[in-house]
Write a protein that holds these residues in place. Structure first.
Motif, short mmCIF file in Angstrom:
data_model
loop_
_atom_site.label_atom_id
_atom_site.label_comp_id
_atom_site.label_asym_id
_atom_site.label_seq_id
_atom_site.Cartn_x
_atom_site.Cartn_y
_atom_site.Cartn_z
N LYS A 121 0.84 -1.19 -0.01
CA LYS A 121 0.02 0.04 0.01
C LYS A 121 0.82 1.38 -0.12
N SER A 122 0.37 2.15 -0.89
CA SER A 122 1.28 3.53 -0.95
C SER A 122 0.92 4.36 0.19
N LEU A 123 1.85 5.25 0.39
CA LEU A 123 1.43 6.24 1.50
C LEU A 123 1.99 7.74 0.62
N LEU A 124 1.06 8.61 0.09
CA LEU A 124 1.56 9.57 -0.64
C LEU A 124 2.16 10.96 0.14
N HIS A 125 3.15 11.48 -0.32
CA HIS A 125 3.62 12.56 0.53
C HIS A 125 4.25 12.11 1.69
N TYR A 126 4.95 10.91 1.70
CA TYR A 126 5.74 10.45 2.77
C TYR A 126 6.91 11.47 3.20
N GLU A 127 7.71 11.78 2.15
CA GLU A 127 8.85 12.71 2.64
C GLU A 127 8.39 13.92 2.89
N GLU A 128 7.34 14.49 2.45
CA GLU A 128 6.82 15.83 2.93
C GLU A 128 6.39 15.50 4.50
N LEU A 129 5.81 14.44 4.81
CA LEU A 129 5.35 14.09 6.14
C LEU A 129 6.48 14.03 7.11
N LEU A 223 20.22 3.26 2.87
CA LEU A 223 18.85 3.62 2.39
C LEU A 223 18.35 4.74 3.16
N SER A 224 18.61 4.92 4.47
CA SER A 224 18.20 5.99 5.35
C SER A 224 19.02 7.17 4.98
N GLU A 225 20.21 7.20 4.62
CA GLU A 225 21.00 8.26 4.41
C GLU A 225 20.62 8.90 2.90
N ASP A 226 20.11 7.81 1.95
CA ASP A 226 19.56 8.18 0.82
C ASP A 226 18.30 9.07 1.00
N ILE A 227 17.39 8.49 2.03
CA ILE A 227 16.11 9.19 2.18
C ILE A 227 16.46 10.47 2.69
N LYS A 228 17.35 10.74 3.79
CA LYS A 228 17.61 11.79 4.38
C LYS A 228 18.04 12.88 3.22
N PHE A 229 18.89 12.46 2.27
CA PHE A 229 19.42 13.49 1.26
C PHE A 229 18.17 14.01 0.37
N GLU A 230 17.35 13.11 0.11
CA GLU A 230 16.15 13.46 -0.82
C GLU A 230 15.40 14.21 0.09
N LEU A 231 15.04 14.14 1.32
CA LEU A 231 14.36 15.24 2.08
C LEU A 231 14.87 16.50 2.14
N ASP A 232 16.26 16.54 2.26
CA ASP A 232 16.71 17.82 2.46
C ASP A 232 16.84 18.71 1.18
N ILE A 233 16.78 17.68 0.01
CA ILE A 233 16.45 18.48 -1.37
C ILE A 233 15.03 18.78 -1.59
N GLN A 266 19.04 18.93 -9.24
CA GLN A 266 19.38 18.66 -7.75
C GLN A 266 20.63 19.52 -7.56
N ASN A 267 21.50 19.25 -8.78
CA ASN A 267 22.99 20.22 -8.42
C ASN A 267 22.39 21.58 -8.34
N ARG A 268 21.53 21.94 -9.32
CA ARG A 268 21.21 23.65 -9.37
C ARG A 268 20.60 23.88 -7.76
N VAL A 269 19.77 23.27 -7.24
CA VAL A 269 19.13 23.47 -5.99
C VAL A 269 20.21 23.61 -5.03
N MET A 270 21.06 22.61 -5.11
CA MET A 270 22.32 22.73 -4.17
C MET A 270 23.48 24.16 -4.17
N THR A 271 23.46 24.13 -5.48
CA THR A 271 24.18 25.46 -5.96
C THR A 271 23.63 26.66 -5.45
N PHE A 272 22.39 26.74 -5.61
CA PHE A 272 21.78 28.11 -5.17
C PHE A 272 21.96 28.20 -3.55
N TRP A 273 21.78 27.05 -2.70
CA TRP A 273 21.75 27.54 -1.45
C TRP A 273 23.34 27.53 -0.92
#
Length: 292
Positions: A121-129, A223-233, A266-273
Motif C-alpha cells: 500500500k502506498s502512502l503519498l507525501h511520505y517525504e513531506e510528512l 537507504l536511510s542516508e539516501d532518504i535523508k538526502f532526498e528530504l533535504d533536497i 538537484q545540483n542547481r538546487v544545491m548550488t543555489f543554497w
C-alpha cells in the motif's frame, strides 16, 4: 439504526496535497511549529491557507483539518517505524514500504498485528510528512530484529533438546542395575557427541544469522542516508520560491522561469543554497540567460 459520524469528511488527493503544502510551508517558517508538535493557532492558520488555495472546499479547522492531521500522523508513524526496522526499504516511485529479505514481513507482523495493510500500500507525501512530523517521533526500532527472532528459536530448540535428554535418562533408570550402568555410560557418550554436533550446528547457524543481520543493517543505513538526502533536497526546493521573492529586481515571469529551471536539477538546487545572498541573484540571472 446505524449512527453517522458527523465529523467524518472524505478528502480528495488535491485537498490532501494542498494541506501538506500548507503544513510544509508552516514548518519552514517556524511560526506554528515546535519540537514537541504544533503551537496554538495552527489549525486556524491552516484553515486560512486552504480557504485561499481551495476557496470552494468548505474545509474548517475543526473537525476537518484536526481529524485529517491525526490520520496523516498515524499513517506516517506506521511507515516510519517500518523504515527504522532492519530489512525494510522505501520505493520512492510507488511510495510504499518494500523488502526482499525472507521472513522480515512475517517477523514484523508478529509484533505489529495491524501493520499488514501496508504491504504493497502506498502512502503519498511520505517525504513531506517526514519534514512535518519528523521531530515528533523518537528514533529507534520497537520491533524484534531478525537476529533476535532466530536466537529465540535457537534457545527454544536447545531447551527441547535438554528435555529430551532428561526423559531418556529417566527411562534408563527403570532397567536393572547391571544393564543400567552400561546403557547409561553408552547413552552419555552418545549424548555428548550429539550435543557437540548440535552446538556446532547452532553456532554456525547463529554466526550466519548475525552476518546476515549486519548486512541488513548496513543496507538499511545506506537507504536511510539516501532518504535523508532526498528530504533535504525536497525541503530546499520548497523554500526556493520564497527566497526568489526577495529578489526585487526580478519580475513575476522571471521568478517563475527561475523556479522551473532550478527545481529540475538537484545540483542547481544545491548550488543555489551554497551561494551567498549577494551572489544568488547574479547566479539566477546567469541561469535565466543560459536556459530561459
Amino acid at each position: 439504526m446505524t449512527s453517522i459520524n458527523r465529523n467524518y469528511r472524505g478528502w480528495s488527493k488535491l485537498e490532501d496535497q494542498k494541506l501538506v503544502e500548507a503544513l510544509v510551508n508552516m514548518v519552514n517558517t517556524g511560526r506554528y511549529k515546535s519540537d514537541n508538535g504544533f503551537k496554538p493557532g495552527f489549525l486556524q492558520h491552516l484553515e486560512a491557507c486552504l480557504k485561499e488555495s481551495l476557496p470552494e472546499s468548505g474545509i474548517f479547522a475543526k473537525p476537518h483539518i484536526e481529524s485529517r492531521i491525526k490520520t496523516m500522523r498515524k499513517d506516517w508513524q506506521a511507515v516510519y517505524d517500518f523504515l527504522n526496522t532492519s530489512g525494510f526499504g522505501y520505493d520512492k516511485e510507488h511510495n510504499c514500504v518494500t523488502t526482499n529479505a525472507p521472513g522480515v514481513w512475517d517477523a514484523y507482523l508478529e509484533n505489529h498485528k495491524h501493520a499488514g495493510k501496508w504491504k504493497g500500500k502506498s502512502l503519498l507525501h511520505y517525504e513531506e510528512l517526514c519534514i512535518i512530523f519528523g521531530k515528533d517521533r523518537a528514533q529507534g526500532n520497537r520491533a524484534k530484529s531478525v537476529v533476535e527472532m532466530e536466537q529465540e528459536v535457537n534457545m527454544e530448540e536447545q531447551e527441547n533438546q535438554r528435555d529430551d535428554d532428561f526423559g531418556e535418562h529417566s527411562h534408563n533408570e527403570n532397567t536393572n542395575a547391571s544393564s543400567q550402568f552400561e546403557e547409561t555410560s553408552s547413552g552419555r557418550s552418545k549424548k555428548r557427541k550429539c550435543t557437540s554436533q548440535v552446538n556446532t550446528l547452532f553456532q554456525g547457524f547463529n554466526d550466519a544469522v548475525v552476518q546476515f543481520g549486519d548486512r541488513l543493517k548496513e543496507t538499511s543505513a545506506e537507504l536511510s542516508e539516501d532518504i535523508k538526502f532526498e528530504l533535504d533536497i525536497k525541503k530546499k526546493t520548497l523554500m526556493i520560491p520564497s527566497e526568489l521573492s526577495k529578489m526585487t529586481s526580478l519580475n513575476h515571469l522571471e521568478r517563475f522561469t527561475a523556479i522551473d529551471i532550478i527545481k529540475d536539477d538537484q545540483n542547481r538546487v544545491m548550488t543555489f543554497w551554497t551561494l551567498g545572498e549577494e551572489e544568488r541573484e547574479a547566479w539566477v540571472r546567469f541561469m535565466l540567460s543560459k536556459f530561459g
